[in-house]
Design an enzyme around this catalytic site. Structure first.
Site, PDB file in Angstrom:
ATOM      1  CG  ASP A  51      -1.820   1.207   1.253  1.00  0.00           C
ATOM      2  OD1 ASP A  51      -2.819   1.161   0.521  1.00  0.00           O
ATOM      3  OD2 ASP A  51      -1.525   2.213   1.957  1.00  0.00           O
ATOM      4  CE1 TYR A  59      -0.084   7.976   2.679  1.00  0.00           C
ATOM      5  CE2 TYR A  59       0.501   5.745   2.069  1.00  0.00           C
ATOM      6  CZ  TYR A  59      -0.406   6.642   2.598  1.00  0.00           C
ATOM      7  OH  TYR A  59      -1.614   6.176   3.049  1.00  0.00           O
ATOM      8  CE  LYS A 112      -4.047   4.510   0.292  1.00  0.00           C
ATOM      9  NZ  LYS A 112      -2.669   4.459   0.828  1.00  0.00           N
ATOM     10  CG  HIS A 153      -5.150   9.434   0.078  1.00  0.00           C
ATOM     11  ND1 HIS A 153      -3.783   9.444  -0.100  1.00  0.00           N
ATOM     12  CD2 HIS A 153      -5.347   8.990   1.338  1.00  0.00           C
ATOM     13  CE1 HIS A 153      -3.189   9.026   1.011  1.00  0.00           C
ATOM     14  NE2 HIS A 153      -4.119   8.743   1.896  1.00  0.00           N
TER      15      HIS A 153
HETATM   16  N1  LIG Z   1      -5.860   5.862   3.392  1.00  0.00           N
HETATM   17  C1  LIG Z   1      -5.416   6.618   4.359  1.00  0.00           C
HETATM   18  O1  LIG Z   1      -5.858   7.765   4.543  1.00  0.00           O
HETATM   19  C2  LIG Z   1      -4.349   6.085   5.277  1.00  0.00           C
HETATM   20  C3  LIG Z   1      -4.111   6.728   6.506  1.00  0.00           C
HETATM   21  C4  LIG Z   1      -3.136   6.187   7.350  1.00  0.00           C
HETATM   22  C5  LIG Z   1      -2.433   5.060   6.975  1.00  0.00           C
HETATM   23  N2  LIG Z   1      -2.656   4.462   5.757  1.00  0.00           N
HETATM   24  C6  LIG Z   1      -1.897   3.256   5.334  1.00  0.00           C
HETATM   25  O2  LIG Z   1      -1.947   2.300   6.383  1.00  0.00           O
HETATM   26  C7  LIG Z   1      -0.623   1.934   6.762  1.00  0.00           C
HETATM   27  C8  LIG Z   1      -0.567   1.546   8.230  1.00  0.00           C
HETATM   28  O3  LIG Z   1      -1.008   2.588   9.067  1.00  0.00           O
HETATM   29  P1  LIG Z   1      -0.007   3.466   9.960  1.00  0.00           P
HETATM   30  O4  LIG Z   1       1.345   3.452   9.349  1.00  0.00           O
HETATM   31  O5  LIG Z   1      -0.692   4.739  10.189  1.00  0.00           O
HETATM   32  O6  LIG Z   1       0.004   2.724  11.374  1.00  0.00           O
HETATM   33  P2  LIG Z   1       0.172   1.218  11.925  1.00  0.00           P
HETATM   34  O7  LIG Z   1       0.609   0.312  10.844  1.00  0.00           O
HETATM   35  O8  LIG Z   1      -1.063   0.884  12.690  1.00  0.00           O
HETATM   36  O9  LIG Z   1       1.317   1.394  12.990  1.00  0.00           O
HETATM   37  C9  LIG Z   1       2.645   1.642  12.613  1.00  0.00           C
HETATM   38  C10 LIG Z   1       3.477   1.765  13.888  1.00  0.00           C
HETATM   39  O10 LIG Z   1       3.497   0.516  14.579  1.00  0.00           O
HETATM   40  C11 LIG Z   1       4.840   0.119  14.822  1.00  0.00           C
HETATM   41  N3  LIG Z   1       4.867  -1.349  14.701  1.00  0.00           N
HETATM   42  C12 LIG Z   1       4.573  -2.069  13.593  1.00  0.00           C
HETATM   43  N4  LIG Z   1       4.627  -3.402  13.868  1.00  0.00           N
HETATM   44  C13 LIG Z   1       4.996  -3.515  15.163  1.00  0.00           C
HETATM   45  C14 LIG Z   1       5.220  -4.624  16.012  1.00  0.00           C
HETATM   46  N5  LIG Z   1       5.068  -5.881  15.587  1.00  0.00           N
HETATM   47  N6  LIG Z   1       5.596  -4.376  17.298  1.00  0.00           N
HETATM   48  C15 LIG Z   1       5.739  -3.111  17.743  1.00  0.00           C
HETATM   49  N7  LIG Z   1       5.536  -2.014  16.984  1.00  0.00           N
HETATM   50  C16 LIG Z   1       5.156  -2.213  15.696  1.00  0.00           C
HETATM   51  C17 LIG Z   1       5.662   0.832  13.775  1.00  0.00           C
HETATM   52  O11 LIG Z   1       6.960   1.075  14.241  1.00  0.00           O
HETATM   53  P3  LIG Z   1       8.292   0.783  13.355  1.00  0.00           P
HETATM   54  O12 LIG Z   1       8.040   1.251  11.952  1.00  0.00           O
HETATM   55  O13 LIG Z   1       9.342   1.590  14.050  1.00  0.00           O
HETATM   56  O14 LIG Z   1       8.524  -0.690  13.431  1.00  0.00           O
HETATM   57  C18 LIG Z   1       4.896   2.140  13.607  1.00  0.00           C
HETATM   58  O15 LIG Z   1       5.267   3.070  14.614  1.00  0.00           O
HETATM   59  C19 LIG Z   1       0.178   3.192   6.394  1.00  0.00           C
HETATM   60  O16 LIG Z   1       1.567   2.940   6.379  1.00  0.00           O
HETATM   61  C20 LIG Z   1      -0.430   3.546   5.074  1.00  0.00           C
HETATM   62  O17 LIG Z   1       0.087   2.702   4.043  1.00  0.00           O
HETATM   63  C21 LIG Z   1      -3.624   4.954   4.918  1.00  0.00           C
END
Ligand SMILES: NC(=O)c1ccc[n+]([C@@H]2O[C@H](COP(=O)([O-])OP(=O)(O)OC[C@H]3O[C@@H](n4cnc5c(N)ncnc54)[C@H](OP(=O)(O)O)[C@@H]3O)[C@@H](O)[C@H]2O)c1
Ligand SMILES: *[C@@H]1O[C@H](CO)[C@@H](O)[C@H](O)[C@H]1NC(C)=O
Length: 331
Positions: free
Chosen positions: A73, A78, A107, A140
């Protein structure tokens, strides 16, 4: 008969991973007959102002592909499309996967909602990714912006019509939307013609969105869950429980010899959504997808359900004056 036998073999192969190219997660069927891998890697670093110069996202995507992820994704905003593209190129060159094994999503950003802006925006993303097509192109946000970041009145129904045009040109295999609410999805259906194949929204323990999930299930729209960890790692200290050290979650994790993040991701998969966790750590990238060798009991599911309280991690209230703001205008 022949068709039936063939599809049986295919499903069988996907479930028991006869071929490494099938990846680790079972696939889901989209409403256009195409398939989407049920687990993906996120690539948002939480910043969108500066061009990213490092290769941390490239590495993360390479580790993910090696670990059996087949769904990636990204988004124009980004600034990680180029890194994603380099990771894909490398893994194809190494013979780990073929392009057709991978599902790549990007997106359309809010400043490109006018109908004539959609095709050039997708072409630019494809150039950044160095790909001929993406598997999924999403609007998006329902909110349109001018280049100077002020709110534009462009209606997302106009944008959606242009999305169906790029679909017909084959530059993306499927189209969908992100951060739309039920009323907005209904409007696309009644005025836009084509039903989205995918809705990508925030889903995590604090924000389980059961009404939206029920609606999407009834409409045949597959839901991708962004920010799947919510506030598990204390992203917003004022957010409600739980955190990763919650004793009830730790007890479930110990029972299955798993970690708390794995329990949360397993729960999301059992809800029928596709988690796309992001991590820049190899061990976490590998850990997060290792959730297909156990399942939760009804009591455990009930406990995980009890954390739902409607709390949004992402609520861009600075856009609340858009006529198309999709969420509650207060958190
Ligand atoms: N469509 C939209 O508007 C939208 C909005 C937000 C996000 N997204 C997409 O969704 C993806 C995921 O969401 P997100 O990045 O916001 O948050 P997330 O994946 O819920 O959380 C990421 C955080 O969790 C940590 N983490 C990951 N796996 C872990 C584990 N096993 N143990 C401990 N910590 C862990 C990561 O740290 P480290 O990286 O330091 O390991 C990072 O700080 C995004 O990257 C993006 O592609 C889309
Ligand atoms: C931003 O751009 C729009 C469209 O060109 C224009 O109407 C608006 O006045 C601009 N706003 C600011 C604050 O510059």
């Amino acid at each position: 008969m022949v068709v039936y036998k063939y599809s049986f073999v295919f499903v069988f192969a996907a479930v028991i991973h006869l071929s490494p190219s099938a990846g680790l997660a079972p696939v889901l069927k989209l409403n256009n007959g195409k398939e989407i891998p049920g687990f993906g890697i996120g690539t948002w670093l939480g910043t969108n102002s500066n061009e990213l110069k490092g290769d941390e996202v490239q590495k993360s995507v390479e580790w993910a592909i090696d670990a059996g992820y087949r769904h990636i994704d990204t988004a124009a905003i980004y600034s990680t499309e180029d890194q994603v593209g380099r990771a894909i190129k490398k893994k194809i060159a190494e013979g780990v996967v073929k392009r057709e094994d991978l599902f790549v999503t990007t997106k359309l950003w809010n400043t490109n909602h006018k109908k004539e802006a959609v095709l050039p925006a997708l072409r630019k993303s494809l150039k950044n990714l160095d790909l001929d097509y993406v598997n999924l192109y999403l609007i998006h946000w329902p909110i349109a912006l001018h280049e100077n970041a002020s709110i534009s009145q462009t209606d997302y129904v106009e944008t959606w019509q242009a999305m169906t045009d790029v679909l017909n040109q084959g530059l993306t295999k499927s189209i969908g939307v992100s951060n739309f609410n039920i009323q907005q999805l209904e409007r696309l259906k009644s005025e836009g013609g084509v039903t989205p194949s995918v809705l990508q929204v925030e889903i995590n323990l604090n924000l389980q969105q059961s009404a939206l999930l029920d609606y999407c299930k009834a409409q045949g729209i597959v839901v991708v869950a962004y920010t799947p960890f919510g506030n598990l790692f204390n992203r917003q200290p004022s957010a409600p429980a739980p955190r990763a050290d919650d004793q009830r979650l730790v007890a479930i994790a110990q029972k299955y010899k798993k970690t708390v993040p794995q329990i949360v991701l397993r729960y999301l998969v059992e809800l029928g959504v596709i988690p796309i966790p992001k991590s820049l750590h190899k061990d976490r990238v590998e850990e997060n997808i290792q959730i297909y060798d156990f399942s939760l009991t009804p009591d455990e599911i009930q406990l995980l359900k009890s954390f739902d309280n409607g709390y949004r991690t992402l609520s861009p209230l600075f856009w609340a004056h858009s006529p198309y703001f999709p969420f509650e205008s207060k958190n």
